[in-house]
Design a protein around this motif. Structure first.
Motif, mmCIF file in Angstrom:
data_model
loop_
_atom_site.group_PDB
_atom_site.id
_atom_site.type_symbol
_atom_site.label_atom_id
_atom_site.label_comp_id
_atom_site.label_asym_id
_atom_site.label_seq_id
_atom_site.Cartn_x
_atom_site.Cartn_y
_atom_site.Cartn_z
ATOM 1 N N GLU A 1 0.821 -1.217 0.000
ATOM 2 C CA GLU A 1 0.000 0.000 0.000
ATOM 3 C C GLU A 1 0.849 1.259 0.000
ATOM 4 O O GLU A 1 0.606 2.197 -0.769
ATOM 5 C CB GLU A 1 -0.937 -0.004 1.221
ATOM 6 C CG GLU A 1 -2.048 1.026 1.155
ATOM 7 C CD GLU A 1 -3.026 0.765 0.022
ATOM 8 O OE1 GLU A 1 -3.580 1.749 -0.514
ATOM 9 O OE2 GLU A 1 -3.228 -0.413 -0.331
ATOM 10 N N GLU A 2 1.872 1.289 0.861
ATOM 11 C CA GLU A 2 2.718 2.483 0.955
ATOM 12 C C GLU A 2 3.466 2.746 -0.347
ATOM 13 O O GLU A 2 3.450 3.858 -0.886
ATOM 14 C CB GLU A 2 3.718 2.326 2.101
ATOM 15 C CG GLU A 2 4.671 3.516 2.233
ATOM 16 C CD GLU A 2 5.720 3.285 3.296
ATOM 17 O OE1 GLU A 2 6.497 4.223 3.553
ATOM 18 O OE2 GLU A 2 5.784 2.174 3.861
ATOM 19 N N ASN A 3 4.120 1.714 -0.874
ATOM 20 C CA ASN A 3 4.912 1.909 -2.087
ATOM 21 C C ASN A 3 4.034 2.094 -3.323
ATOM 22 O O ASN A 3 4.399 2.840 -4.241
ATOM 23 C CB ASN A 3 5.858 0.723 -2.300
ATOM 24 C CG ASN A 3 7.044 0.763 -1.354
ATOM 25 O OD1 ASN A 3 7.348 1.797 -0.770
ATOM 26 N ND2 ASN A 3 7.715 -0.358 -1.210
#
Length: 244
Positions: free
Chosen positions: A202-204
């Protein structure tokens, strides 16, 4: 795309196997002599033409970023990027540490391809640093040996100075490079991007998608969104099975 499963190589890092396998791509079934093959990394994303010098069609082997290393200790070149027609690759790979190898034979049977790869990997250094650079050193030795017979005139060395047209969106300065591109409203001037990984988290993904939104058409971006969703579901399903 065609995917060939080559099996496992006990005692060899998966990263080393993946890096070395690309050197033998000209030996894959279905590749013709005139197909142009360019080595790269799985996490490298091309964005535009390289202003530092296009491939000279009168030269047979193109070494992009040839100025990356000091060649005095041993010959080696960045795998991003080395390009040539498959027929030339077959000449090069038959030199150096694998004398007498006829890469054309590998196209007859994928098991032969895997066998040559296994033999090559058995000679890789065991230490992490040596294994990581083994593909560059292996190919560098092949190129040096091929050059003795073919002549230097068949090789084009293309320098990279990271001037405009050669810029890279690199994960070491992802936010800074993307901010510059977004301010300009274009990826013009950027040659490639060294992507964040794993890209599906999700973050990347949110950060990688900012780049893809500028690089891809809406249709292609929608396809990538769908693919990423399928991957995340498959990953979650596999993790659930492993922990149940």
């Amino acid at each position: 795309a065609e995917i060939y499963w080559l099996g496992r190589f006990p005692g060899v890092r998966t990263s080393t196997a993946a890096q070395v396998a690309r050197i033998f791509a000209a030996g894959a079934p279905g590749v013709s002599d005139e197909d142009y093959l360019l080595t790269s990394d799985a996490d490298m994303f091309p964005l535009g033409p390289w202003v530092g010098g296009a491939a000279d069609p009168t030269r047979d082997l193109h070494l992009y970023y040839a100025n990356a290393y000091d060649q005095r200790e041993y010959p080696h070149y960045p795998m991003c990027y080395v390009g040539a027609r498959a027929g030339v690759w077959r000449e090069v790979v038959g030199k150096g540490e694998l004398p007498g190898l006829d890469v054309a034979d590998l196209r007859k049977d994928i098991r032969a391809f895997a066998g040559v790869l296994a033999f090559t990997l058995s000679r890789a250094p065991e230490d992490a640093a040596g294994a990581w650079n083994y593909d560059e050193r292996l190919l560098g030795g092949m190129i040096a040996a091929w050059q003795e017979d073919a002549g230097r005139a068949r090789i084009q060395e293309i320098s990279r100075t990271f001037a405009e047209g050669e810029w890279r969106v690199d994960r070491s300065d992802w936010e800074g490079a993307l901010a510059e591109a977004e301010k300009r409203g274009s990826l013009a001037g950027f040659a490639d991007a060294h992507l964040l990984r794993p890209g599906y988290t999700e973050e990347n993904w949110l950060r990688v998608r900012r780049l893809l939104r500028m690089a891809l058409s809406p249709e292609d971006l929608a396809w990538v969104d769908d693919y990423r969703e399928m991957w995340v579901r498959a990953e979650a399903s596999g993790e659930k099975e492993r922990t149940s």
